[in-house]
Design a protein around this motif. Sequence first.
Motif, mmCIF file in Angstrom:
data_model
loop_
_atom_site.group_PDB
_atom_site.id
_atom_site.type_symbol
_atom_site.label_atom_id
_atom_site.label_comp_id
_atom_site.label_asym_id
_atom_site.label_seq_id
_atom_site.Cartn_x
_atom_site.Cartn_y
_atom_site.Cartn_z
ATOM 1 N N THR A 21 42.461 37.466 24.111
ATOM 2 C CA THR A 21 42.177 36.100 24.552
ATOM 3 C C THR A 21 43.259 35.140 24.081
ATOM 4 O OG1 THR A 21 39.804 36.532 24.508
ATOM 5 C CG2 THR A 21 40.473 34.236 24.380
ATOM 6 N N PHE A 22 43.632 34.244 24.976
ATOM 7 C CA PHE A 22 44.546 33.167 24.614
ATOM 8 C C PHE A 22 43.781 31.860 24.721
ATOM 9 C CE2 PHE A 22 47.181 36.686 25.707
ATOM 10 C CZ PHE A 22 48.195 36.633 24.759
ATOM 11 N N VAL A 110 41.163 36.498 19.710
ATOM 12 C CA VAL A 110 42.245 35.561 20.013
ATOM 13 C C VAL A 110 43.597 36.134 19.589
ATOM 14 C CG1 VAL A 110 43.212 33.274 19.581
ATOM 15 C CG2 VAL A 110 40.761 33.524 19.939
ATOM 16 N N ARG A 111 44.493 36.311 20.571
ATOM 17 C CA ARG A 111 45.821 36.854 20.307
ATOM 18 C C ARG A 111 46.845 35.766 20.079
ATOM 19 N NH1 ARG A 111 46.930 42.007 22.460
ATOM 20 N NH2 ARG A 111 45.139 43.196 21.796
ATOM 21 N N GLY A 112 46.531 34.583 20.615
ATOM 22 C CA GLY A 112 47.503 33.512 20.496
ATOM 23 C C GLY A 112 46.896 32.204 20.947
ATOM 24 N N PRO A 159 49.984 33.709 16.723
ATOM 25 C CA PRO A 159 51.127 32.860 17.055
ATOM 26 C C PRO A 159 50.702 31.663 17.908
ATOM 27 C CG PRO A 159 51.061 34.738 18.524
ATOM 28 C CD PRO A 159 49.905 34.903 17.573
ATOM 29 N N VAL A 160 51.538 30.646 17.903
ATOM 30 C CA VAL A 160 51.261 29.437 18.687
ATOM 31 C C VAL A 160 52.418 29.189 19.647
ATOM 32 C CG1 VAL A 160 50.966 26.921 18.573
ATOM 33 C CG2 VAL A 160 49.859 28.371 16.859
ATOM 34 N N LEU A 161 52.068 28.965 20.911
ATOM 35 C CA LEU A 161 53.065 28.531 21.897
ATOM 36 C C LEU A 161 52.828 27.052 22.181
ATOM 37 C CD1 LEU A 161 55.224 28.953 24.186
ATOM 38 C CD2 LEU A 161 53.296 29.413 25.711
ATOM 39 N N ILE A 162 53.852 26.235 21.968
ATOM 40 C CA ILE A 162 53.762 24.852 22.416
ATOM 41 C C ILE A 162 54.350 24.832 23.825
ATOM 42 C CG2 ILE A 162 54.433 22.456 22.007
ATOM 43 C CD1 ILE A 162 54.620 23.174 19.029
ATOM 44 N N ALA A 163 53.452 24.694 24.793
ATOM 45 C CA ALA A 163 53.858 24.720 26.200
ATOM 46 C C ALA A 163 54.183 23.289 26.617
ATOM 47 C CB ALA A 163 52.744 25.315 27.052
#
Length: 264
Positions: A21-22, A110-112, A159-163
């Motif tokens: 899950t993201f 939660v993967r990310g 990990p965190v992606l700032i989109a």
Amino acid sequence: LPILLHSFLYRKAASATGLPTFLLVGPSGGGKTAFTTLTERGTVPTTHPSTTPLSIEALLPDPHVPASSHYRSPGDPAFERSRRFIILDTPGHGKLRNYATSTLADPGNVRGIIFVVDAAAIDEEAGLNEAAEYLHDVLLSLQKRYTNATTSKGPKEIPVLIAANKMDLFTALPASSVKTKLEKAISEVRNNRAKALRDAGAALSGGDEVDEEKEWLGEGGEGSFEFDEMREIGTAVDIVGGNVCQGKNSGDVAGWWSWIGEHL
Ligand code: GDP
């Protein structure tokens, strides 16, 4: 109604599958609903304000390959399975954010985390501060989860992606500026929170120590905050630009797909 019911059941089923899950978070208006709809149907939506979390099942589109399947060939059922994931869209509205933070306390599959932010709004003080406060709280939740963990090897890395979205707008800042602006604003949030805690502590107990350390994001010291400090707690932060739509057409979020693929 049948269509609504169908999509409700579909969504219920999606949340029960145990797929990676993201979690989609970020201030309202950033483009979370637009990205969720793009992921679900491959089309650009007419969005509606999201007030409840929404879980949808998605497939990593070609040509992106899940990191876990680099050695498998397309057509292999395991390869196809590994492309499936869940996007959990959370309400960005201030009062509803506790949903996102409570999910972080017990992140299960939660993967990310994908923090969607309007790269044009970051250029204005109000937009920047709102994003910085929200992101600060998300990172602090991850930090607490890490420091409170009882196992010796620590909890699994998230990990965190700032989109950085809406790159099609000419007012949008490039991803590198979004990064430095957010780091600077998060430094201020961190200082203000520490000061508020000290003041509250002094008022309450005539100078008794409050456990400030637990509420301080990242490394100690007076320096400014950098996302790299989050590696210490198992969280890599990446910033990648994109645009979910361009007018009524779909835009380009290839960088986000490849980030998802790297963590799938
Ligand atoms: P949410 O509150 O984070 O779910 O944001 P929405 O998905 O509702 O998007 C807010 C508004 O931004 C909507 O009007 C979208 O059409 C618009 N929007 C989303 N992505 C983009 C983009 O990449 N470019 C532009 N120009 N507008 C976008």
